[in-house]
Design a protein around this motif. Structure first.
Motif, PDB file in Angstrom:
ATOM      1  N   TRP A   1       0.827  -1.214   0.000  1.00  0.00           N
ATOM      2  CA  TRP A   1       0.000   0.000   0.000  1.00  0.00           C
ATOM      3  C   TRP A   1       0.858   1.259   0.000  1.00  0.00           C
ATOM      4  CZ3 TRP A   1      -4.061   2.104  -1.563  1.00  0.00           C
ATOM      5  CH2 TRP A   1      -4.474   3.331  -1.069  1.00  0.00           C
ATOM      6  N   MET A   2       1.930   1.273   0.775  1.00  0.00           N
ATOM      7  CA  MET A   2       2.802   2.449   0.810  1.00  0.00           C
ATOM      8  C   MET A   2       3.433   2.697  -0.564  1.00  0.00           C
ATOM      9  SD  MET A   2       2.664   3.923   3.695  1.00  0.00           S
ATOM     10  CE  MET A   2       4.071   4.985   3.633  1.00  0.00           C
ATOM     11  N   LEU A   3       3.887   1.644  -1.229  1.00  0.00           N
ATOM     12  CA  LEU A   3       4.498   1.818  -2.542  1.00  0.00           C
ATOM     13  C   LEU A   3       3.464   2.235  -3.585  1.00  0.00           C
ATOM     14  CD1 LEU A   3       6.987  -1.173  -2.537  1.00  0.00           C
ATOM     15  CD2 LEU A   3       7.520   1.244  -2.330  1.00  0.00           C
ATOM     16  N   THR A   4       2.251   1.688  -3.499  1.00  0.00           N
ATOM     17  CA  THR A   4       1.196   2.057  -4.443  1.00  0.00           C
ATOM     18  C   THR A   4       0.789   3.511  -4.266  1.00  0.00           C
ATOM     19  OG1 THR A   4       0.384  -0.209  -4.444  1.00  0.00           O
ATOM     20  CG2 THR A   4      -1.112   1.482  -5.248  1.00  0.00           C
ATOM     21  N   SER A   5       0.570   3.928  -3.038  1.00  0.00           N
ATOM     22  CA  SER A   5       0.154   5.313  -2.811  1.00  0.00           C
ATOM     23  C   SER A   5       1.270   6.291  -3.171  1.00  0.00           C
ATOM     24  CB  SER A   5      -0.294   5.513  -1.364  1.00  0.00           C
ATOM     25  OG  SER A   5       0.744   5.199  -0.468  1.00  0.00           O
ATOM     26  N   THR A   6       2.504   5.925  -2.914  1.00  0.00           N
ATOM     27  CA  THR A   6       3.628   6.773  -3.298  1.00  0.00           C
ATOM     28  C   THR A   6       3.708   6.914  -4.813  1.00  0.00           C
ATOM     29  OG1 THR A   6       4.856   6.088  -1.340  1.00  0.00           O
ATOM     30  CG2 THR A   6       6.125   7.068  -3.119  1.00  0.00           C
ATOM     31  N   THR A   7       3.502   5.819  -5.524  1.00  0.00           N
ATOM     32  CA  THR A   7       3.533   5.860  -6.982  1.00  0.00           C
ATOM     33  C   THR A   7       2.414   6.739  -7.533  1.00  0.00           C
ATOM     34  OG1 THR A   7       4.466   3.638  -7.034  1.00  0.00           O
ATOM     35  CG2 THR A   7       3.473   4.440  -9.060  1.00  0.00           C
ATOM     36  N   LEU A   8       1.229   6.652  -6.952  1.00  0.00           N
ATOM     37  CA  LEU A   8       0.120   7.478  -7.419  1.00  0.00           C
ATOM     38  C   LEU A   8       0.390   8.963  -7.195  1.00  0.00           C
ATOM     39  CD1 LEU A   8      -2.917   5.329  -6.262  1.00  0.00           C
ATOM     40  CD2 LEU A   8      -2.110   5.708  -8.596  1.00  0.00           C
ATOM     41  N   VAL A   9       0.986   9.300  -6.073  1.00  0.00           N
ATOM     42  CA  VAL A   9       1.309  10.707  -5.804  1.00  0.00           C
ATOM     43  C   VAL A   9       2.393  11.195  -6.763  1.00  0.00           C
ATOM     44  CG1 VAL A   9       2.354  12.258  -4.112  1.00  0.00           C
ATOM     45  CG2 VAL A   9       0.547  10.691  -3.421  1.00  0.00           C
ATOM     46  N   LEU A  10       3.394  10.361  -7.030  1.00  0.00           N
ATOM     47  CA  LEU A  10       4.453  10.773  -7.949  1.00  0.00           C
ATOM     48  C   LEU A  10       3.936  10.908  -9.377  1.00  0.00           C
ATOM     49  CD1 LEU A  10       7.505   8.755  -6.617  1.00  0.00           C
ATOM     50  CD2 LEU A  10       7.047  11.181  -6.379  1.00  0.00           C
ATOM     51  N   LEU A  11       2.937  10.112  -9.764  1.00  0.00           N
ATOM     52  CA  LEU A  11       2.353  10.243 -11.093  1.00  0.00           C
ATOM     53  C   LEU A  11       1.433  11.448 -11.194  1.00  0.00           C
ATOM     54  CD1 LEU A  11       1.554   6.532 -11.975  1.00  0.00           C
ATOM     55  CD2 LEU A  11       3.321   7.983 -12.974  1.00  0.00           C
ATOM     56  N   MET A  12       0.957  11.929 -10.070  1.00  0.00           N
ATOM     57  CA  MET A  12       0.088  13.091 -10.064  1.00  0.00           C
ATOM     58  C   MET A  12       0.877  14.377 -10.375  1.00  0.00           C
ATOM     59  SD  MET A  12      -2.214  14.423  -6.897  1.00  0.00           S
ATOM     60  CE  MET A  12      -0.772  14.810  -5.918  1.00  0.00           C
ATOM     61  N   ASN A  13       2.129  14.409 -10.044  1.00  0.00           N
ATOM     62  CA  ASN A  13       2.927  15.629 -10.209  1.00  0.00           C
ATOM     63  C   ASN A  13       3.063  16.090 -11.655  1.00  0.00           C
ATOM     64  OD1 ASN A  13       3.275  16.080  -7.530  1.00  0.00           O
ATOM     65  ND2 ASN A  13       5.185  14.952  -7.401  1.00  0.00           N
ATOM     66  N   PRO A  14       3.333  15.218 -12.653  1.00  0.00           N
ATOM     67  CA  PRO A  14       3.369  15.723 -14.036  1.00  0.00           C
ATOM     68  C   PRO A  14       2.016  16.265 -14.485  1.00  0.00           C
ATOM     69  CG  PRO A  14       4.483  13.628 -13.904  1.00  0.00           C
ATOM     70  CD  PRO A  14       3.822  13.843 -12.580  1.00  0.00           C
ATOM     71  N   GLY A  15       0.935  15.674 -14.030  1.00  0.00           N
ATOM     72  CA  GLY A  15      -0.386  16.214 -14.355  1.00  0.00           C
ATOM     73  C   GLY A  15      -0.561  17.613 -13.804  1.00  0.00           C
ATOM     74  N   LEU A  16      -0.050  17.823 -12.619  1.00  0.00           N
ATOM     75  CA  LEU A  16      -0.091  19.150 -12.028  1.00  0.00           C
ATOM     76  C   LEU A  16       0.770  20.125 -12.821  1.00  0.00           C
ATOM     77  CD1 LEU A  16      -1.376  20.540  -9.589  1.00  0.00           C
ATOM     78  CD2 LEU A  16       0.701  20.029  -8.312  1.00  0.00           C
ATOM     79  N   ALA A  17       1.888  19.635 -13.344  1.00  0.00           N
ATOM     80  CA  ALA A  17       2.747  20.493 -14.172  1.00  0.00           C
ATOM     81  C   ALA A  17       2.027  20.902 -15.454  1.00  0.00           C
ATOM     82  CB  ALA A  17       4.039  19.761 -14.501  1.00  0.00           C
ATOM     83  N   PHE A  18       1.281  19.981 -16.052  1.00  0.00           N
ATOM     84  CA  PHE A  18       0.524  20.342 -17.256  1.00  0.00           C
ATOM     85  C   PHE A  18      -0.585  21.329 -16.923  1.00  0.00           C
ATOM     86  CE2 PHE A  18       2.183  16.296 -19.101  1.00  0.00           C
ATOM     87  CZ  PHE A  18       2.816  16.882 -20.184  1.00  0.00           C
ATOM     88  N   PHE A  19      -1.184  21.179 -15.753  1.00  0.00           N
ATOM     89  CA  PHE A  19      -2.206  22.127 -15.335  1.00  0.00           C
ATOM     90  C   PHE A  19      -1.612  23.525 -15.185  1.00  0.00           C
ATOM     91  CE2 PHE A  19      -4.316  24.354 -11.794  1.00  0.00           C
ATOM     92  CZ  PHE A  19      -5.557  24.540 -12.378  1.00  0.00           C
TER      93      PHE A  19
END
Length: 66
Positions: free
Chosen positions: A12-30
């Motif tokens: 769970w820790m690795l999955t949630s960390t991966t989801l947060v790290l994948l969210m950052n490029p989306g935020l950059a595009f925003f």
């Protein structure tokens, strides 16, 4: 015993960390849509640099604390 490693917790820790790290490029595009087109690359590069730094800090410091 308290000191046993729980595979579910680690997954769970690795999955949630991966989801947060994948969210950052989306935020950059925003944010890239809010600035001039020539600054989009700078925002993307700065977010990927931050992803790298946070990932390194997580493996060196955070994972042992969690």
């Amino acid at each position: 015993p308290e000191n046993t490693i729980n595979n579910g917790d680690n997954a769970w820790m690795l999955t949630s960390t991966t989801l947060v790290l994948l969210m950052n490029p989306g935020l950059a595009f925003f944010y890239g849509g809010l600035v001039k087109p020539k600054n989009i690359i700078a925002i993307l590069l700065s977010t990927f640099l931050c992803i790298g730094l946070v990932t390194l800090q997580w493996f060196l410091i955070g994972f042992s604390i969690a």
